[in-house]
Design a protein around this motif. Structure first.
Motif, PDB file in Angstrom:
ATOM      1  N   VAL A 240      40.247  41.607  27.556  1.00 15.05           N
ATOM      2  CA  VAL A 240      40.137  41.271  29.218  1.00 15.05           C
ATOM      3  C   VAL A 240      39.920  39.917  29.495  1.00 15.05           C
ATOM      4  CG1 VAL A 240      39.289  42.164  31.425  1.00 15.05           C
ATOM      5  CG2 VAL A 240      39.737  43.779  29.574  1.00 15.05           C
ATOM      6  N   SER A 241      40.776  39.206  29.914  1.00 11.90           N
ATOM      7  CA  SER A 241      40.679  37.475  30.371  1.00 11.90           C
ATOM      8  C   SER A 241      40.124  37.393  31.477  1.00 11.90           C
ATOM      9  CB  SER A 241      42.102  37.090  30.286  1.00 11.90           C
ATOM     10  OG  SER A 241      42.670  37.079  28.963  1.00 11.90           O
ATOM     11  N   VAL A 242      39.036  36.470  31.414  1.00 13.36           N
ATOM     12  CA  VAL A 242      38.174  36.235  32.639  1.00 13.36           C
ATOM     13  C   VAL A 242      37.875  34.904  32.513  1.00 13.36           C
ATOM     14  CG1 VAL A 242      35.998  36.736  34.027  1.00 13.36           C
ATOM     15  CG2 VAL A 242      37.055  38.786  32.670  1.00 13.36           C
ATOM     16  N   ALA A 243      38.432  34.157  33.549  1.00 15.59           N
ATOM     17  CA  ALA A 243      38.188  32.558  33.467  1.00 15.59           C
ATOM     18  C   ALA A 243      36.612  32.268  33.489  1.00 15.59           C
ATOM     19  CB  ALA A 243      38.997  31.912  34.466  1.00 15.59           C
ATOM     20  N   ASP A 244      36.141  31.174  32.705  1.00 19.42           N
ATOM     21  CA  ASP A 244      34.845  30.987  32.971  1.00 19.42           C
ATOM     22  C   ASP A 244      34.254  30.165  34.364  1.00 19.42           C
ATOM     23  OD1 ASP A 244      35.708  28.408  32.690  1.00 19.42           O
ATOM     24  OD2 ASP A 244      34.917  28.013  30.371  1.00 19.42           O
ATOM     25  N   ASN A 332      46.004  42.645  25.498  1.00 19.08           N
ATOM     26  CA  ASN A 332      45.298  41.661  26.424  1.00 19.08           C
ATOM     27  C   ASN A 332      45.612  41.984  27.884  1.00 19.08           C
ATOM     28  OD1 ASN A 332      45.369  37.764  26.777  1.00 19.08           O
ATOM     29  ND2 ASN A 332      44.017  39.433  27.575  1.00 19.08           N
ATOM     30  N   ILE A 333      44.540  42.141  28.797  1.00 20.50           N
ATOM     31  CA  ILE A 333      44.724  42.099  30.245  1.00 20.50           C
ATOM     32  C   ILE A 333      44.424  40.956  31.043  1.00 20.50           C
ATOM     33  CG2 ILE A 333      44.100  43.470  32.477  1.00 20.50           C
ATOM     34  CD1 ILE A 333      43.506  45.868  30.462  1.00 20.50           C
ATOM     35  N   LEU A 334      45.580  40.424  31.560  1.00 22.83           N
ATOM     36  CA  LEU A 334      45.331  39.006  32.367  1.00 22.83           C
ATOM     37  C   LEU A 334      45.891  39.527  33.705  1.00 22.83           C
ATOM     38  CD1 LEU A 334      47.330  38.206  29.473  1.00 22.83           C
ATOM     39  CD2 LEU A 334      46.003  35.963  30.217  1.00 22.83           C
ATOM     40  N   PHE A 335      45.148  38.416  34.772  1.00 19.11           N
ATOM     41  CA  PHE A 335      45.295  38.777  36.149  1.00 19.11           C
ATOM     42  C   PHE A 335      45.965  37.387  36.586  1.00 19.11           C
ATOM     43  CE2 PHE A 335      41.648  40.816  34.086  1.00 19.11           C
ATOM     44  CZ  PHE A 335      41.644  42.003  34.912  1.00 19.11           C
ATOM     45  N   SER A 336      46.909  37.691  37.611  1.00 21.79           N
ATOM     46  CA  SER A 336      47.655  36.847  38.312  1.00 21.79           C
ATOM     47  C   SER A 336      47.739  37.180  39.953  1.00 21.79           C
ATOM     48  CB  SER A 336      48.985  36.957  37.736  1.00 21.79           C
ATOM     49  OG  SER A 336      49.813  35.931  38.479  1.00 21.79           O
ATOM     50  N   GLY A 338      48.178  38.185  43.434  1.00 22.88           N
ATOM     51  CA  GLY A 338      49.018  39.146  44.364  1.00 22.88           C
ATOM     52  C   GLY A 338      49.202  38.480  45.651  1.00 22.88           C
ATOM     53  N   THR A 339      50.023  39.122  46.427  1.00 25.51           N
ATOM     54  CA  THR A 339      49.968  38.532  48.052  1.00 25.51           C
ATOM     55  C   THR A 339      48.988  39.195  48.923  1.00 25.51           C
ATOM     56  OG1 THR A 339      51.768  40.155  48.513  1.00 25.51           O
ATOM     57  CG2 THR A 339      52.384  37.823  47.710  1.00 25.51           C
ATOM     58  N   THR A 340      48.456  40.198  48.267  1.00 24.67           N
ATOM     59  CA  THR A 340      47.394  41.099  48.937  1.00 24.67           C
ATOM     60  C   THR A 340      46.561  41.708  48.059  1.00 24.67           C
ATOM     61  OG1 THR A 340      48.764  43.280  48.972  1.00 24.67           O
ATOM     62  CG2 THR A 340      49.165  41.674  50.774  1.00 24.67           C
ATOM     63  N   GLY A 341      45.180  41.779  48.620  1.00 25.24           N
ATOM     64  CA  GLY A 341      44.107  42.405  47.818  1.00 25.24           C
ATOM     65  C   GLY A 341      43.776  41.900  46.560  1.00 25.24           C
ATOM     66  N   ASP A 342      43.656  42.933  45.636  1.00 25.47           N
ATOM     67  CA  ASP A 342      42.944  42.424  44.222  1.00 25.47           C
ATOM     68  C   ASP A 342      43.891  41.711  43.542  1.00 25.47           C
ATOM     69  OD1 ASP A 342      40.553  43.502  44.401  1.00 25.47           O
ATOM     70  OD2 ASP A 342      40.928  45.428  43.675  1.00 25.47           O
ATOM     71  N   PRO A 343      43.622  40.874  42.560  1.00 25.85           N
ATOM     72  CA  PRO A 343      44.723  40.181  41.566  1.00 25.85           C
ATOM     73  C   PRO A 343      45.431  41.457  40.879  1.00 25.85           C
ATOM     74  CG  PRO A 343      42.552  39.861  40.680  1.00 25.85           C
ATOM     75  CD  PRO A 343      42.319  40.391  42.107  1.00 25.85           C
ATOM     76  N   LYS A 344      46.711  40.960  40.530  1.00 25.65           N
ATOM     77  CA  LYS A 344      47.436  41.888  39.573  1.00 25.65           C
ATOM     78  C   LYS A 344      46.992  41.890  38.480  1.00 25.65           C
ATOM     79  CE  LYS A 344      51.705  39.928  40.276  1.00 25.65           C
ATOM     80  NZ  LYS A 344      51.743  38.760  41.075  1.00 25.65           N
ATOM     81  N   ALA A 345      46.832  43.178  37.757  1.00 22.60           N
ATOM     82  CA  ALA A 345      46.240  43.202  36.174  1.00 22.60           C
ATOM     83  C   ALA A 345      47.537  43.346  35.462  1.00 22.60           C
ATOM     84  CB  ALA A 345      45.476  44.378  36.229  1.00 22.60           C
ATOM     85  N   ILE A 346      47.607  42.631  34.652  1.00 17.02           N
ATOM     86  CA  ILE A 346      49.048  42.557  33.848  1.00 17.02           C
ATOM     87  C   ILE A 346      48.736  42.610  32.167  1.00 17.02           C
ATOM     88  CG2 ILE A 346      51.184  41.178  33.378  1.00 17.02           C
ATOM     89  CD1 ILE A 346      50.663  39.455  35.850  1.00 17.02           C
ATOM     90  N   PRO A 347      49.168  43.960  31.794  1.00 13.31           N
ATOM     91  CA  PRO A 347      48.846  44.015  30.242  1.00 13.31           C
ATOM     92  C   PRO A 347      50.002  43.163  29.500  1.00 13.31           C
ATOM     93  CG  PRO A 347      49.207  46.110  31.591  1.00 13.31           C
ATOM     94  CD  PRO A 347      49.790  45.060  32.457  1.00 13.31           C
TER      95      PRO A 347
END
Length: 687
Positions: A240-244, A332-336, A338-347
């Motif tokens: 699970v990718s989290v930017a520092d 890997n789950i990365l995040f990008s 979205g145009t609303t709400g939570d970021p998209k969780a992309i596997p």
């Protein structure tokens, strides 16, 4: 008057001797000949990296003064035939029997299965059980199944090379934060990296975790981080990718969405001479069990009862039998944004990593032994991309733990003999303005690559000049692609800030607002393509990427991407920014909604609208905030900007910098009450 003696060229920044030398050499070129070839001789034989960039820029402009716009953008680097032949693409074209890249690209999208099989063989991708079918479209092009029937673990394609190769091949060169610029870089062999990743995999297993479990990483991209990443994947688990750089709230969001069962982090981050807390943010995010690496040898950080140090976590056993998985299992789950709400969780799955390696082979031309540096983080897609693109192609990752905008980073590039240097355009702008890279020996560089933001032509020309005019591979894609859809190659004329090719295996259409093919408009991808996402953890994948999309002129299904692009004569492409309400700030994609939800928390602010504005000269986007304030509050725009910036720093990401704040009585809205950010953007760009 000769072409190079035009009044726009000012030689005052040069010594008299150097000025006279350049003029004599230029005079020998004469007036005749193709302009592109003339510039190639000027840049390669006359100009030197140590010459002031203003001389490079002015001679480039003057050389192309008579260039016809109808010919497309002006080339700054022409590929030499010997280098074309020795490149990955050059050798592949010969193997396939094609004369041009466009022919290979057509083959890659029209005969996907045959092309993919040959790419698998060329990149030496390992399978524990061979596939029965390359591509299964039983569920349609939105949900393709690649390598059906196979068992694999993409890490085998890195480590399954034999003991002798493990000891001989350098996998990582790195320099720690705080080291002096002349301190020798440290090196890890592939065997050392494999051994530590095995200890990590065994440690996770002893914690009771197993295949499919999700384990977060929130730390800088160090050699240890790479080993941790590969150890998680080797164990059949999912990173699970989290930017520092994220605040505790954003860390918590990503841990919640992913369901992470553990997290690797550091006690603090050493950055630019400062000590920045990291473990504290992880604790404030109410993270699960944390495995904590010390950034300081004398760390005094007190851990929660459920947490442990990295040394205590590590197994003594470095041997580990890599877990076999289905190709579509997540690694890997990365995040990008979205145009609303939570970021998209992309596997990402094992085939996404293959996509990274394929792009690195074709577009960045990574070859065995090449040293690849790309200042990034595993919290963003270019971190995992770097791991797979470099190591599967038998290259070496170069990691500098300090700040990349300093001369010390440039010295690291020099001392490590970096061959491919990746950048975001905003970083190049800092180098250009500060002149911090002047006088360094970057002659080992064979190519640069630029991604994350729209680039500026002058700044990319500057970048080329630092290494004696090596090409800049423009590279544009996204987390949901696992690579790029449009790029450049080392075998085509290289024009600063322009793309020269559709990416290998990727096809797209540019449509106008009427849904018709156009030279300028919105980009729609043509599925299937290996690397494209097929699911989201927290949103409906079809609704995000396919719902209400037009069909192609030949009836093909199209997939929404959100970029706007222009195609020029000669099939060069120019990025025009985003078509939706997301933006790239410093190489990080973020939505207007995410920024606004944070800024709206400032007391006395009724509502805000965040837009990204591209400077008239081109280049990196600038964040402008429009704000409606309560009566009598925030009469001082400077104080409001400080308050909004502080809110973003504390609750989102300190890397997002506000360029300007505009206070308005109301925001423009549609009949359905949606904020018309395009109106604000057009207004701002017109000023």
């Amino acid at each position: 008057m000769s072409w190079f003696e035009h009044a726009s060229i000012d030689y005052a920044s040069l010594s008299k001797a150097r000025s006279a030398e350049i003029k004599v050499q230029l005079s020998r070129l004469g007036e005749s000949g193709d302009l592109a070839h003339r510039w190639s001789r000027v840049s390669k034989q006359i100009l030197q990296p140590s010459d002031p960039f203003e001389i490079h820029r002015d001679l480039f402009r003057e050389n192309y003064r008579e260039w016809s716009p109808g010919r497309g953008p002006e080339p700054a680097v022409l590929p030499e035939q010997a280098k074309i032949s020795a490149s990955n693409l050059g050798m592949w074209l010969t193997e396939f029997g094609f004369g041009r890249y466009s022919e290979l690209h057509d083959f890659s999208v029209n005969q996907r299965e045959e092309f993919t099989k040959r790419a698998v063989d060329r990149l030496n991708i390992r399978f524990q059980k061979e596939f029965d079918q390359v591509l299964d479209l039983t569920q349609g092009v939105e949900r393709p199944s690649w390598f059906k029937g196979a068992k694999m673990n993409i890490v085998d394609s890195i480590f399954d090379v034999g003991l002798e190769t493990e000891s001989e091949r350098t996998a990582i060169v790195f320099q720690r934060e705080g080291s002096e610029g002349n301190t020798p870089v440290e090196r890890w062999s592939l065997g050392q990296l494999k051994a530590l990743s095995g200890r990590v995999a065994n440690g996770l297993t002893k914690m009771g975790l197993g295949p499919g479990d999700r384990v977060a990483i929130d730390m800088p991209m160090t050699a240890d981080c790479v080993a941790i990443y590969l150890g998680i994947v080797r164990a059949g688990m999912c990173v699970v990718s989290v930017a520092d750089s994220f605040a505790a709230e954003e860390i918590a969001t990503r841990l919640r969405i992913s369901g992470a069962k553990a997290i690797f982090t550091q006690d603090v981050i050493l950055r630019g001479g400062k000590i920045v807390p990291l473990y504290k943010k992880v604790v404030n995010a109410k993270a699960p069990t944390a495995i904590v690496l010390p950034a300081l040898k004398s760390s005094q950080t007190r851990l929660r009862e459920e947490d442990m140090t990295f040394d205590l976590f590590l197994s003594a056993d470095q041997e580990f039998e890599t877990a076999g998985r289905e190709p579509g299992n997540a690694i890997n789950i990365l995040f990008s944004s979205g145009t609303t709400g939570d970021p998209k969780a992309i596997p990402w799955d094992h085939t996404t990593a293959f996509r990274c390696a394929l792009d690195g082979f074709v577009h960045q031309n990574i070859q065995p032994g090449d040293v690849v540096a790309w200042p990034t983080n595993v919290g963003w897609m270019m971190g995992p991309w770097l791991i797979f693109a470099a190591l599967i192609n038998e290259g070496c990752i170069a990691l500098y733990e300090g700040m990349p905008h300093t001369r010390r980073f440039g010295m690291f590039v020099e001392n490590s003999r970096v061959n491919l240097l990746g950048v975001v355009p905003s970083l190049v702008k800092v180098w250009k303005n500060s002149e911090c890279m002047t006088g360094l020996d970057w002659s080992a560089i064979k190519a640069f690559s630029s991604t994350g933001e729209s680039s500026n032509r002058e700044e990319m020309l500057f970048l080329m000049s630092l290494a004696g005019y090596k090409p800049v591979i423009e590279y544009c894609g996204g987390t949901e692609i696992g690579g790029s859809y449009v790029s450049s190659t080392v075998i085509q004329p290289n024009c600063p800030s322009y793309f020269s090719a559709k990416s290998i295996g990727m096809d797209f259409r540019i449509l106008n607002e009427g849904g018709q093919n156009s030279h300028t408009g919105e980009v729609y991808l043509v599925p299937p393509a290996i690397g494209l996402s097929t699911q989201l953890l927290n949103k409906d994948h079809h609704d995000v990427y396919f719902k209400d999309c037009p069909t192609g002129s030949d009836g093909e299904v199209l997939r929404r991407h959100g970029d706007e692009m222009q195609v020029l004569h000669g099939e060069y492409f120019r990025a025009l920014g985003r078509a939706d309400d997301t933006m790239n700030l410093g190489g990080i994609k973020i939505s207007s909604v995410e920024l606004e939800s944070v800024m709206n928390r400032v007391e006395g602010v009724a509502e805000t609208a965040a837009i990204a504005v591209t400077p008239k000269s081109g280049g990196t986007s600038q964040l402008v905030a429009y704000a409606v304030t309560e009566l009598g509050r925030w009469s001082d725009g400077g104080e409001l900007k400080t308050a909004l910036q502080d809110q973003i720093r504390q609750h989102l990401n300190p890397l997002f910098k506000i360029t300007a704040v505009v206070v308005v009585d109301e925001l423009p809205r549609t009949a359905s009450n949606k904020v018309m950010r395009r109106v604000l953007r057009a207004e701002c760009e017109a000023q």
